[in-house]
Design an enzyme around this catalytic site. Sequence first.
Site, PDB file in Angstrom:
ATOM      1  N   GLU A 135      -6.003  -4.799  10.862  1.00 26.06           N
ATOM      2  CA  GLU A 135      -4.844  -4.626  11.041  1.00 26.06           C
ATOM      3  C   GLU A 135      -4.651  -3.315  12.024  1.00 26.06           C
ATOM      4  O   GLU A 135      -5.870  -2.418  11.997  1.00 26.06           O
ATOM      5  CB  GLU A 135      -4.605  -2.461   9.494  1.00 26.06           C
ATOM      6  CG  GLU A 135      -4.092  -3.920   8.480  1.00 26.06           C
ATOM      7  CD  GLU A 135      -3.670  -2.389   7.845  1.00 26.06           C
ATOM      8  OE1 GLU A 135      -2.164  -2.712   7.228  1.00 26.06           O
ATOM      9  OE2 GLU A 135      -4.149  -1.584   7.478  1.00 26.06           O
ATOM     10  N   HIS A 148      -9.313   1.220   4.429  1.00 27.16           N
ATOM     11  CA  HIS A 148      -8.734   1.061   5.262  1.00 27.16           C
ATOM     12  C   HIS A 148      -8.506   2.361   6.919  1.00 27.16           C
ATOM     13  O   HIS A 148      -9.594   2.600   6.322  1.00 27.16           O
ATOM     14  CB  HIS A 148      -7.082   1.964   4.924  1.00 27.16           C
ATOM     15  CG  HIS A 148      -6.006   1.575   5.389  1.00 27.16           C
ATOM     16  ND1 HIS A 148      -4.975   2.332   6.076  1.00 27.16           N
ATOM     17  CD2 HIS A 148      -5.321   1.026   4.836  1.00 27.16           C
ATOM     18  CE1 HIS A 148      -3.912   2.664   6.678  1.00 27.16           C
ATOM     19  NE2 HIS A 148      -3.834   1.212   5.742  1.00 27.16           N
ATOM     20  N   GLU A 205      -6.575   4.880   7.964  1.00 23.31           N
ATOM     21  CA  GLU A 205      -6.655   6.003   7.715  1.00 23.31           C
ATOM     22  C   GLU A 205      -7.292   6.780   7.427  1.00 23.31           C
ATOM     23  O   GLU A 205      -8.250   7.629   7.399  1.00 23.31           O
ATOM     24  CB  GLU A 205      -5.171   6.769   7.293  1.00 23.31           C
ATOM     25  CG  GLU A 205      -4.600   5.712   8.066  1.00 23.31           C
ATOM     26  CD  GLU A 205      -2.886   5.200   7.113  1.00 23.31           C
ATOM     27  OE1 GLU A 205      -3.009   5.298   6.148  1.00 23.31           O
ATOM     28  OE2 GLU A 205      -2.055   4.988   7.560  1.00 23.31           O
ATOM     29  N   GLY A 254       2.703  -0.893   3.789  1.00 25.73           N
ATOM     30  CA  GLY A 254       2.580   0.569   4.280  1.00 25.73           C
ATOM     31  C   GLY A 254       3.939   0.958   3.812  1.00 25.73           C
ATOM     32  O   GLY A 254       4.700   0.584   3.217  1.00 25.73           O
ATOM     33  N   SER A 306       2.841  -2.176  10.743  1.00 24.94           N
ATOM     34  CA  SER A 306       4.440  -2.179  10.610  1.00 24.94           C
ATOM     35  C   SER A 306       5.539  -3.268  10.522  1.00 24.94           C
ATOM     36  O   SER A 306       6.029  -3.859  10.824  1.00 24.94           O
ATOM     37  CB  SER A 306       4.987  -2.253  12.332  1.00 24.94           C
ATOM     38  OG  SER A 306       4.711  -0.736  12.373  1.00 24.94           O
ATOM     39  N   ASN A 339       1.004  -1.246  -0.234  1.00 20.42           N
ATOM     40  CA  ASN A 339      -0.127  -0.063   0.089  1.00 20.42           C
ATOM     41  C   ASN A 339       0.827   1.029   0.262  1.00 20.42           C
ATOM     42  O   ASN A 339       1.456   1.775   1.425  1.00 20.42           O
ATOM     43  CB  ASN A 339      -1.074  -0.162   1.511  1.00 20.42           C
ATOM     44  CG  ASN A 339      -1.765   0.564   1.706  1.00 20.42           C
ATOM     45  OD1 ASN A 339      -1.316   2.150   0.716  1.00 20.42           O
ATOM     46  ND2 ASN A 339      -2.407   1.223   2.646  1.00 20.42           N
ATOM     47  N   LYS A 392       0.023   3.745  -0.062  1.00 17.04           N
ATOM     48  CA  LYS A 392      -0.224   5.513   0.688  1.00 17.04           C
ATOM     49  C   LYS A 392      -0.285   6.238  -0.397  1.00 17.04           C
ATOM     50  O   LYS A 392       0.169   6.272  -1.669  1.00 17.04           O
ATOM     51  CB  LYS A 392       0.047   5.321   2.109  1.00 17.04           C
ATOM     52  CG  LYS A 392      -0.157   4.421   2.677  1.00 17.04           C
ATOM     53  CD  LYS A 392      -0.137   4.582   4.239  1.00 17.04           C
ATOM     54  CE  LYS A 392      -0.140   3.077   5.002  1.00 17.04           C
ATOM     55  NZ  LYS A 392      -0.298   2.814   6.247  1.00 17.04           N
ATOM     56  N   GLY A 449       2.074   1.965  11.410  1.00 17.52           N
ATOM     57  CA  GLY A 449       2.835   3.741  10.894  1.00 17.52           C
ATOM     58  C   GLY A 449       3.857   3.657  12.850  1.00 17.52           C
ATOM     59  O   GLY A 449       4.414   4.811  13.117  1.00 17.52           O
TER      60      GLY A 449
HETATM   61  P1  13P Z   1       3.137   0.635   7.462  1.00 14.83           P
HETATM   62  O1  13P Z   1       3.461  -0.835   7.069  1.00 14.83           O
HETATM   63  O2  13P Z   1       3.647   1.207   7.817  1.00 14.83           O
HETATM   64  O3  13P Z   1       2.599   0.285   9.305  1.00 14.83           O
HETATM   65  O4  13P Z   1       1.508   0.637   7.875  1.00 14.83           O
HETATM   66  C1  13P Z   1       1.096  -0.798   7.437  1.00 14.83           C
HETATM   67  C2  13P Z   1      -0.874  -0.080   7.175  1.00 14.83           C
HETATM   68  O5  13P Z   1      -1.655   0.763   6.788  1.00 14.83           O
HETATM   69  C3  13P Z   1      -1.023  -0.659   5.258  1.00 14.83           C
HETATM   70  O6  13P Z   1      -1.477  -0.817   4.652  1.00 14.83           O
END
Ligand code: 13P
Length: 261
Positions: free
Chosen positions: A168, A96, A98, A235, A214, A9, A11, A174
């Site tokens: 997740e 997601h 976010e 991510g 992560s 992803n 982002k 993050g």
């Molecule tokens: P990170 O791998 O940066 O923690 O993000 C995970 C994520 O939200 C993947 O969709």
Amino acid sequence: MTRFYVVGNLKMNMLSREEASQYLTVLRRESSSKRYAYVTGIIAPSFLYSAQFDDLPKSIKKGAQNMFPEKSGSYTGEISPLMLKNDGVEYVIIGHSERRLYAGETDELIHEKLLSVLKYYMIPIVCIGETRAQREAGKAEQIITGQIRTLFSDLSKLQAEKVIIAYEPRWAIGTDILPTTSEIAEVRMIVRQVLTEMFDTATEERIAVLYGGSVKSSLLPQVAFETGMEGVLVGRESLFPYELVKMMNLFEEEAIRRSKI
Ligand code: 13P
């Protein structure tokens, strides 16, 4: 047969076409000679660069990070499922955390999106997960169960088995703070139970569940191999093509190891 997914992803990263094209050059170099029998790679770039991701290595499919449920019309700023389909997108990440956090998406809206992704013959990767406060209050199971019940409501078995779930936990995204192997395995069990109750064992077994939050290649045993998860949603580390390809290689090795048992 074992089947694993490694989903990148990207982002809201890469700030120009040039950056996206540099990423693709490195990705093609890293994965050009590789063939996978058990692993599917998926990359979800920003919509703006989607056309640049047409020419991906064979083992990696094109994804999208979001979508609006309606086919077309007066929906300023939104992207339609048919636009994605016509652009060669095969997988769509929906719900997601976010998007839940910054765009106020609810399970009900995500359910609508899920039906729409399926209607246009793409595969939804639907995200679920609890917050830190919910976990600390002992409510993780209740939250996850409720999310699955709403997201999968009114789906036929044939529809349900096409869906990929990504667990997740919001607090692991993050942060480099990860759930333990047993916490992830426990969620895998909960998901299994709810889906079996809603559908049946055969359907449940066809629904892949991924872990996200992560993730790095060095953590795959802890978050996937030993937890029953069928892949990862990545991510930050997906911004390094080398890492993404390494994860695909490690999953392939794990699948081969299992096939010999
Ligand atoms: P990170 O791998 O940066 O923690 O993000 C995970 C994520 O939200 C993947 O969709």
